[in-house]
Design a protein around this motif. Structure first.
Motif, PDB file in Angstrom:
ATOM      1  N   MET A 280      -4.529   9.674  -3.990  1.00  0.00           N
ATOM      2  CA  MET A 280      -3.688  10.459  -3.092  1.00  0.00           C
ATOM      3  C   MET A 280      -4.380  11.750  -2.676  1.00  0.00           C
ATOM      4  O   MET A 280      -4.250  12.211  -1.539  1.00  0.00           O
ATOM      5  N   LYS A 281      -5.154  12.345  -3.596  1.00  0.00           N
ATOM      6  CA  LYS A 281      -5.953  13.520  -3.236  1.00  0.00           C
ATOM      7  C   LYS A 281      -6.968  13.157  -2.161  1.00  0.00           C
ATOM      8  O   LYS A 281      -7.178  13.896  -1.193  1.00  0.00           O
ATOM      9  N   LYS A 282      -7.604  12.004  -2.329  1.00  0.00           N
ATOM     10  CA  LYS A 282      -8.575  11.541  -1.334  1.00  0.00           C
ATOM     11  C   LYS A 282      -7.896  11.286   0.006  1.00  0.00           C
ATOM     12  O   LYS A 282      -8.440  11.603   1.061  1.00  0.00           O
ATOM     13  N   TYR A 283      -6.697  10.696  -0.056  1.00  0.00           N
ATOM     14  CA  TYR A 283      -5.966  10.424   1.190  1.00  0.00           C
ATOM     15  C   TYR A 283      -5.637  11.723   1.914  1.00  0.00           C
ATOM     16  O   TYR A 283      -5.853  11.843   3.125  1.00  0.00           O
ATOM     17  N   ASN A 284      -5.115  12.690   1.196  1.00  0.00           N
ATOM     18  CA  ASN A 284      -4.738  13.965   1.814  1.00  0.00           C
ATOM     19  C   ASN A 284      -5.950  14.672   2.414  1.00  0.00           C
ATOM     20  O   ASN A 284      -5.868  15.251   3.510  1.00  0.00           O
ATOM     21  N   LYS A 285      -7.081  14.624   1.732  1.00  0.00           N
ATOM     22  CA  LYS A 285      -8.298  15.212   2.273  1.00  0.00           C
ATOM     23  C   LYS A 285      -8.768  14.444   3.509  1.00  0.00           C
ATOM     24  O   LYS A 285      -9.243  15.037   4.481  1.00  0.00           O
ATOM     25  N   ALA A 286      -8.654  13.125   3.449  1.00  0.00           N
ATOM     26  CA  ALA A 286      -9.066  12.296   4.581  1.00  0.00           C
ATOM     27  C   ALA A 286      -8.260  12.642   5.831  1.00  0.00           C
ATOM     28  O   ALA A 286      -8.810  12.757   6.936  1.00  0.00           O
TER      29      ALA A 286
ATOM     30  N   LEU B 278      -7.034   4.722   6.015  1.00  0.00           N
ATOM     31  CA  LEU B 278      -6.510   3.374   6.233  1.00  0.00           C
ATOM     32  C   LEU B 278      -6.725   2.490   5.014  1.00  0.00           C
ATOM     33  O   LEU B 278      -5.855   1.691   4.647  1.00  0.00           O
ATOM     34  N   ILE B 279      -7.887   2.618   4.383  1.00  0.00           N
ATOM     35  CA  ILE B 279      -8.186   1.814   3.197  1.00  0.00           C
ATOM     36  C   ILE B 279      -7.220   2.149   2.066  1.00  0.00           C
ATOM     37  O   ILE B 279      -6.697   1.258   1.383  1.00  0.00           O
ATOM     38  N   ILE B 280      -6.949   3.428   1.869  1.00  0.00           N
ATOM     39  CA  ILE B 280      -6.028   3.843   0.809  1.00  0.00           C
ATOM     40  C   ILE B 280      -4.603   3.408   1.144  1.00  0.00           C
ATOM     41  O   ILE B 280      -3.862   2.944   0.266  1.00  0.00           O
TER      42      ILE B 280
ATOM     43  N   GLN C 127      -1.610   6.046 -13.392  1.00  0.00           N
ATOM     44  CA  GLN C 127      -1.130   7.294 -12.792  1.00  0.00           C
ATOM     45  C   GLN C 127      -2.287   8.173 -12.336  1.00  0.00           C
ATOM     46  O   GLN C 127      -2.237   8.782 -11.271  1.00  0.00           O
ATOM     47  N   ARG C 128      -3.342   8.207 -13.137  1.00  0.00           N
ATOM     48  CA  ARG C 128      -4.509   9.004 -12.770  1.00  0.00           C
ATOM     49  C   ARG C 128      -5.202   8.426 -11.534  1.00  0.00           C
ATOM     50  O   ARG C 128      -5.628   9.173 -10.649  1.00  0.00           O
ATOM     51  N   THR C 129      -5.293   7.113 -11.479  1.00  0.00           N
ATOM     52  CA  THR C 129      -5.891   6.456 -10.320  1.00  0.00           C
ATOM     53  C   THR C 129      -5.093   6.765  -9.055  1.00  0.00           C
ATOM     54  O   THR C 129      -5.657   7.085  -8.002  1.00  0.00           O
ATOM     55  N   TYR C 130      -3.767   6.683  -9.165  1.00  0.00           N
ATOM     56  CA  TYR C 130      -2.908   7.010  -8.023  1.00  0.00           C
ATOM     57  C   TYR C 130      -3.103   8.459  -7.578  1.00  0.00           C
ATOM     58  O   TYR C 130      -3.240   8.735  -6.386  1.00  0.00           O
ATOM     59  N   ALA C 131      -3.110   9.355  -8.548  1.00  0.00           N
ATOM     60  CA  ALA C 131      -3.228  10.775  -8.225  1.00  0.00           C
ATOM     61  C   ALA C 131      -4.551  11.072  -7.534  1.00  0.00           C
ATOM     62  O   ALA C 131      -4.601  11.816  -6.537  1.00  0.00           O
ATOM     63  N   GLU C 132      -5.621  10.494  -8.035  1.00  0.00           N
ATOM     64  CA  GLU C 132      -6.931  10.744  -7.445  1.00  0.00           C
ATOM     65  C   GLU C 132      -7.041  10.171  -6.041  1.00  0.00           C
ATOM     66  O   GLU C 132      -7.629  10.794  -5.141  1.00  0.00           O
TER      67      GLU C 132
END
Length: 203
Positions: free
Chosen positions: A21-27, A37-39, A14-19
């Motif tokens: 998703m934060k990276k995706y939203n910032k990207a 795209l990688i995420i 869950q922590r991996t997913y959350a982190e």
């Protein structure tokens, strides 16, 4: 030998997913669409793998091969009968196309077979698919994912040989589209695992 340690618990996952998703939203916010795209790809592949786990194809969440035994034989028979004509009969899941082949074949089987053999696992599989999944929508989504992957693969594997004008015209759209496809898959996995009926049928 793995160079990166895998998740060790549901909390860790869950922590991996959350982190990520934060990276995706910032990207997406700042235009780092290659990272997005990688995420996207990682989430799509993970959701397909989870789908296969919940239909009993994997003994544990950490396995990388389809489990041996009766379920493997049943899945093999389904894949042989309902795969695309250009696909082989293997049950390999080391790449995204192998995972999609298994999911697609089982969906087609469930929607087309009328008389299910006297087999507890197959009966649970068909019942759960028909009762919980949007089979037609999921099949259409798998086709969309296949097309999306073609674009992603061209970007990842042949970027230096592509016109950047052409790449940039579609990059943001595909970065967003990939996550939409992943989230739809996730919603279907959540429906599929409801009650754990399929896995309970195999003990």
């Amino acid at each position: 030998m793995r160079q990166i340690k895998p998740v060790s618990s549901n909390y860790d996952k869950q922590r991996t997913y959350a982190e990520n998703m934060k990276k995706y939203n910032k990207a997406i916010q700042y235009g780092f669409y290659f990272e997005a795209l990688i995420i996207d790809y990682a989430m799509i592949e993970d959701r397909l793998r989870s789908f296969i786990y919940h239909i009993g194809g994997l003994k544990t969440r950490n396995d990388y091969k389809i489990s041996k035994g009766a379920v493997r034989n049943d899945l093999k028979t389904i894949v042989q009968g309902y795969k695309n004509n250009d696909e082989n009969d293997s049950l390999g899941i080391t790449n995204i196309s192998g995972k999609m082949k298994i999911v697609r074949a089982t969906l087609r089987w469930a929607s087309e077979i009328e008389q299910v053999p006297d087999n507890q696992y197959l009966k649970a599989l068909k019942s759960q698919y028909e009762g919980q999944l949007d089979i037609g929508g999921l099949l259409d989504t798998l086709d969309e994912i296949a097309n999306w992957c073609k674009y992603r693969n061209e970007v990842i594997h042949a970027l230096m040989n592509k016109s950047m004008v052409s790449v940039n015209e579609q990059l943001e759209e595909n970065a967003i589209k990939g996550m939409e496809l992943a989230r739809y898959l996730d919603s279907q996995v959540r429906s599929l695992k409801r009650g754990g009926r399929i896995r309970k049928s195999i003990g």
